[in-house]
Every structure is written in structure tokens, then in C-alpha cells.
Write a protein that holds these residues in place. Structure first.
Motif, PDB file in Angstrom:
ATOM      1  N   ILE A   1      42.580  38.502  30.692  1.00  0.00           N
ATOM      2  CA  ILE A   1      41.151  38.394  30.389  1.00  0.00           C
ATOM      3  C   ILE A   1      40.824  37.035  29.795  1.00  0.00           C
ATOM      4  O   ILE A   1      39.837  36.389  30.169  1.00  0.00           O
ATOM      5  CB  ILE A   1      40.728  39.533  29.440  1.00  0.00           C
ATOM      6  N   SER A   2      41.653  36.592  28.865  1.00  0.00           N
ATOM      7  CA  SER A   2      41.425  35.302  28.218  1.00  0.00           C
ATOM      8  C   SER A   2      41.429  34.163  29.231  1.00  0.00           C
ATOM      9  O   SER A   2      40.569  33.270  29.196  1.00  0.00           O
ATOM     10  CB  SER A   2      42.500  35.067  27.153  1.00  0.00           C
ATOM     11  N   GLU A   3      42.382  34.179  30.152  1.00  0.00           N
ATOM     12  CA  GLU A   3      42.459  33.111  31.153  1.00  0.00           C
ATOM     13  C   GLU A   3      41.286  33.186  32.127  1.00  0.00           C
ATOM     14  O   GLU A   3      40.765  32.152  32.566  1.00  0.00           O
ATOM     15  CB  GLU A   3      43.784  33.192  31.907  1.00  0.00           C
ATOM     16  N   ALA A   4      40.866  34.388  32.467  1.00  0.00           N
ATOM     17  CA  ALA A   4      39.720  34.533  33.366  1.00  0.00           C
ATOM     18  C   ALA A   4      38.442  34.043  32.699  1.00  0.00           C
ATOM     19  O   ALA A   4      37.616  33.365  33.328  1.00  0.00           O
ATOM     20  CB  ALA A   4      39.573  35.992  33.795  1.00  0.00           C
ATOM     21  N   GLU A   5      38.264  34.364  31.425  1.00  0.00           N
ATOM     22  CA  GLU A   5      37.085  33.889  30.700  1.00  0.00           C
ATOM     23  C   GLU A   5      37.089  32.370  30.574  1.00  0.00           C
ATOM     24  O   GLU A   5      36.038  31.724  30.689  1.00  0.00           O
ATOM     25  CB  GLU A   5      37.026  34.545  29.333  1.00  0.00           C
TER      26      GLU A   5
ATOM     27  N   TRP B   1      36.208  27.295  43.578  1.00  0.00           N
ATOM     28  CA  TRP B   1      37.562  27.341  44.120  1.00  0.00           C
ATOM     29  C   TRP B   1      38.576  26.873  43.069  1.00  0.00           C
ATOM     30  O   TRP B   1      39.624  27.486  42.877  1.00  0.00           O
ATOM     31  CB  TRP B   1      37.646  26.489  45.376  1.00  0.00           C
ATOM     32  N   ALA B   2      38.252  25.813  42.361  1.00  0.00           N
ATOM     33  CA  ALA B   2      39.129  25.311  41.307  1.00  0.00           C
ATOM     34  C   ALA B   2      39.262  26.332  40.179  1.00  0.00           C
ATOM     35  O   ALA B   2      40.336  26.461  39.576  1.00  0.00           O
ATOM     36  CB  ALA B   2      38.601  23.983  40.765  1.00  0.00           C
ATOM     37  N   ALA B   3      38.191  27.061  39.892  1.00  0.00           N
ATOM     38  CA  ALA B   3      38.243  28.085  38.853  1.00  0.00           C
ATOM     39  C   ALA B   3      39.242  29.171  39.228  1.00  0.00           C
ATOM     40  O   ALA B   3      40.064  29.593  38.403  1.00  0.00           O
ATOM     41  CB  ALA B   3      36.862  28.685  38.628  1.00  0.00           C
ATOM     42  N   LEU B   4      39.189  29.626  40.480  1.00  0.00           N
ATOM     43  CA  LEU B   4      40.099  30.697  40.917  1.00  0.00           C
ATOM     44  C   LEU B   4      41.543  30.215  40.964  1.00  0.00           C
ATOM     45  O   LEU B   4      42.439  30.872  40.436  1.00  0.00           O
ATOM     46  CB  LEU B   4      39.673  31.209  42.291  1.00  0.00           C
ATOM     47  N   THR B   5      41.783  29.083  41.582  1.00  0.00           N
ATOM     48  CA  THR B   5      43.165  28.613  41.726  1.00  0.00           C
ATOM     49  C   THR B   5      43.764  28.186  40.382  1.00  0.00           C
ATOM     50  O   THR B   5      44.951  28.401  40.138  1.00  0.00           O
ATOM     51  CB  THR B   5      43.238  27.451  42.734  1.00  0.00           C
TER      52      THR B   5
ATOM     53  N   ASP C   1      39.649  47.521  28.984  1.00  0.00           N
ATOM     54  CA  ASP C   1      40.039  46.140  29.232  1.00  0.00           C
ATOM     55  C   ASP C   1      40.407  45.921  30.703  1.00  0.00           C
ATOM     56  O   ASP C   1      40.171  44.847  31.258  1.00  0.00           O
ATOM     57  CB  ASP C   1      41.206  45.748  28.323  1.00  0.00           C
ATOM     58  N   ALA C   2      40.994  46.928  31.329  1.00  0.00           N
ATOM     59  CA  ALA C   2      41.322  46.804  32.751  1.00  0.00           C
ATOM     60  C   ALA C   2      40.056  46.660  33.583  1.00  0.00           C
ATOM     61  O   ALA C   2      40.011  45.863  34.536  1.00  0.00           O
ATOM     62  CB  ALA C   2      42.126  48.013  33.212  1.00  0.00           C
ATOM     63  N   ARG C   3      39.028  47.408  33.225  1.00  0.00           N
ATOM     64  CA  ARG C   3      37.763  47.273  33.956  1.00  0.00           C
ATOM     65  C   ARG C   3      37.147  45.899  33.719  1.00  0.00           C
ATOM     66  O   ARG C   3      36.591  45.286  34.649  1.00  0.00           O
ATOM     67  CB  ARG C   3      36.799  48.390  33.520  1.00  0.00           C
ATOM     68  N   ARG C   4      37.249  45.412  32.499  1.00  0.00           N
ATOM     69  CA  ARG C   4      36.749  44.071  32.190  1.00  0.00           C
ATOM     70  C   ARG C   4      37.517  43.014  32.984  1.00  0.00           C
ATOM     71  O   ARG C   4      36.927  42.079  33.540  1.00  0.00           O
ATOM     72  CB  ARG C   4      36.890  43.805  30.689  1.00  0.00           C
ATOM     73  N   ALA C   5      38.834  43.169  33.069  1.00  0.00           N
ATOM     74  CA  ALA C   5      39.658  42.227  33.823  1.00  0.00           C
ATOM     75  C   ALA C   5      39.261  42.220  35.294  1.00  0.00           C
ATOM     76  O   ALA C   5      39.170  41.160  35.924  1.00  0.00           O
ATOM     77  CB  ALA C   5      41.137  42.592  33.681  1.00  0.00           C
ATOM     78  N   ASN C   6      38.997  43.393  35.841  1.00  0.00           N
ATOM     79  CA  ASN C   6      38.618  43.476  37.244  1.00  0.00           C
ATOM     80  C   ASN C   6      37.259  42.827  37.490  1.00  0.00           C
ATOM     81  O   ASN C   6      37.047  42.150  38.508  1.00  0.00           O
ATOM     82  CB  ASN C   6      38.592  44.936  37.698  1.00  0.00           C
ATOM     83  N   GLU C   7      36.340  43.024  36.549  1.00  0.00           N
ATOM     84  CA  GLU C   7      35.017  42.393  36.678  1.00  0.00           C
ATOM     85  C   GLU C   7      35.137  40.870  36.672  1.00  0.00           C
ATOM     86  O   GLU C   7      34.485  40.180  37.465  1.00  0.00           O
ATOM     87  CB  GLU C   7      34.109  42.854  35.537  1.00  0.00           C
ATOM     88  N   LEU C   8      35.974  40.362  35.784  1.00  0.00           N
ATOM     89  CA  LEU C   8      36.152  38.913  35.706  1.00  0.00           C
ATOM     90  C   LEU C   8      36.808  38.377  36.972  1.00  0.00           C
ATOM     91  O   LEU C   8      36.417  37.329  37.499  1.00  0.00           O
ATOM     92  CB  LEU C   8      37.000  38.559  34.486  1.00  0.00           C
ATOM     93  N   ALA C   9      37.817  39.088  37.468  1.00  0.00           N
ATOM     94  CA  ALA C   9      38.483  38.658  38.700  1.00  0.00           C
ATOM     95  C   ALA C   9      37.504  38.678  39.867  1.00  0.00           C
ATOM     96  O   ALA C   9      37.497  37.759  40.709  1.00  0.00           O
ATOM     97  CB  ALA C   9      39.682  39.551  38.988  1.00  0.00           C
ATOM     98  N   ALA C  10      36.668  39.709  39.925  1.00  0.00           N
ATOM     99  CA  ALA C  10      35.675  39.788  40.999  1.00  0.00           C
ATOM    100  C   ALA C  10      34.698  38.618  40.917  1.00  0.00           C
ATOM    101  O   ALA C  10      34.294  38.047  41.949  1.00  0.00           O
ATOM    102  CB  ALA C  10      34.920  41.116  40.918  1.00  0.00           C
ATOM    103  N   GLY C  11      34.331  38.239  39.699  1.00  0.00           N
ATOM    104  CA  GLY C  11      33.441  37.094  39.533  1.00  0.00           C
ATOM    105  C   GLY C  11      34.075  35.809  40.024  1.00  0.00           C
ATOM    106  O   GLY C  11      33.414  34.975  40.657  1.00  0.00           O
TER     107      GLY C  11
ATOM    108  N   VAL D   1      43.878  39.342  44.694  1.00  0.00           N
ATOM    109  CA  VAL D   1      44.276  38.486  43.576  1.00  0.00           C
ATOM    110  C   VAL D   1      45.414  39.133  42.792  1.00  0.00           C
ATOM    111  O   VAL D   1      46.437  38.496  42.481  1.00  0.00           O
ATOM    112  CB  VAL D   1      43.074  38.204  42.653  1.00  0.00           C
ATOM    113  N   GLY D   2      45.254  40.405  42.474  1.00  0.00           N
ATOM    114  CA  GLY D   2      46.291  41.101  41.723  1.00  0.00           C
ATOM    115  C   GLY D   2      47.605  41.171  42.491  1.00  0.00           C
ATOM    116  O   GLY D   2      48.688  41.021  41.903  1.00  0.00           O
TER     117      GLY D   2
END
Length: 209
Positions: free
Chosen positions: A73-77, A86-90, A121-131, A151-152
């Protein structure tokens, strides 16, 4: 005086906690079925001291995996400040692989019962990954048939790479992440074979066997 001794005890307890968690990660990545006494031995603490902090092996496993989830979560935020999608995802993928977050997922899923807090937190992580995936798609760089669940799976593929030398493990993971990221990028090639992972399809692994 008590006022000065108490912070010292807190500080020592915090240091012991770090040592115990580091030892637990090493022990359970090698053998998820190892007894909790192996953690105490590796950490160099008495078993009673360990049990005062972690009343059961399941509690300790849960803490380890939840810490990994919080790091995700921290890294996604942190990636949200990167203006290029693209740079954000990679960049996010690279940092999570380097932190070795998903080795715990690969090795410890099904060894404990997740808490409600972990579920949130898992739902939050998924939301961030989807973003992150949505932003990468908007940039035009992400292939059209890639989905958030990919991604996962990419992160788990990299986490499965492990050799005896930690430095070599890191090198190999970066190598294969680069290959996988190249496969994520849009191009003129054919669509990916087979349907992608369905939302929640992998969640069943977390039920204790």
C-alpha cells in the motif's frame, strides 16, 4: 527514575520486535511449517519473550503478511505523485519486487486466518493497484488486454525466484521483471492467451488448509 527507564524499555522492546520479525521472515520463507521455537533460536531471544509479543505462530504469520500488505500500500500510494502513468506502474512494480513483499504471499497463504483489518487493507491495495493500471492504460503504454489482477501475478512470479545468494536473487528478479514489464507494454503482437485472472479468484488460497 521510572520516567527515563520506561522509554528505554520501550526502545529495547521495539528492537527485539524487529529482530523477531526479521528472524520469522527468514525461518518461514525457508519452511512455513517450522516451529515458532526456530524463530526464537534464530532471533537469539527466549521463547517466553517471543510468546509475550506473539502469543501464537498464527499470530506471527499474520503480522508478517500484514506488514507486507502495508508495504504494498505504501509503495502504491508513493506512486501516485508520479505524473506519468506508465512510469508510476513500472516504478511501483520495481520497488515492490525489490522489497520482496510477495514472497510471503507465495509461501504463507493458507497458513493462518486473515483478520478483518487485513481484509480492509487488501481491498485498499487492490483499489490502488487498479488506479495504477488505469493510469498506465490512459498513458497509451499498457497493452489493452492487461488487467489489474495481472499485476499481482507478475509480482508473485518474481517472488518465486530465489537462489541461495540474496544478491543473485535480486539480480534475477530484476531481469525477469524487465521481461514481464516488456510484455505488459502495448504493441502490435497478438492478444494474450487464455482469460485473465478473475477478481477474487486467488483469494481462496488464504483460507487455512
Amino acid at each position: 527514575m521510572p520516567e527515563t527507564a520506561l522509554p528505554g524499555r520501550r526502545g529495547q522492546a521495539a528492537r527485539n520486535d524487529v529482530v523477531i520479525l526479521d528472524a520469522a521472515r527468514d525461518v518461514f520463507l525457508l519452511d512455513p511449517k517450522a516451529p515458532i521455537s526456530a524463530v526464537a533460536e534464530r532471533a537469539g531471544v527466549g521463547i517466553s519473550a517471543l510468546y509475550r509479543r506473539y502469543p501464537s505462530k498464527e499470530f506471527l504469520l499474520c503480522r508478517l503478511c500484514h506488514d507486507g500488505l502495508r508495504r504494498f500500500i505504501s509503495e502504491a500510494e508513493a506512486s501516485e505523485v508520479e505524473p506519468d502513468g506508465w512510469a508510476a506502474l513500472t516504478g511501483f512494480l520495481g520497488r515492490v519486487v525489490e522489497a520482496d513483499v510477495h514472497s510471503l504471499t507465495v509461501h504463507l497463504a493458507g497458513t493462518f486466518t486473515p483478520t478483518d483489518e487485513m481484509g480492509m487493507d487488501a481491498r485498499r491495495a487492490n483499489e490502488l493497484a487498479a488506479g495504477l493500471v488505469d493510469r498506465a492504460r490512459e498513458s497509451g503504454r499498457l497493452r489493452r488486454d492487461a488487467v489489474t489482477e495481472d499485476v499481482g501475478m507478475i509480482l508473485e512470479c518474481c517472488a518465486a525466484i530465489r537462489v541461495e545468494d540474496p544478491v543473485r536473487t535480486s539480480e534475477l528478479r530484476r531481469r525477469y521483471l524487465a521481461m514481464l514489464v516488456e510484455g505488459l507494454e502495448s504493441g502490435d503482437g497478438p492478444d494474450l492467451p487464455g482469460p485473465p485472472p478473475r477478481p477474487g479468484e486467488m483469494n481462496g488460497r488464504w483460507r487455512p488448509s
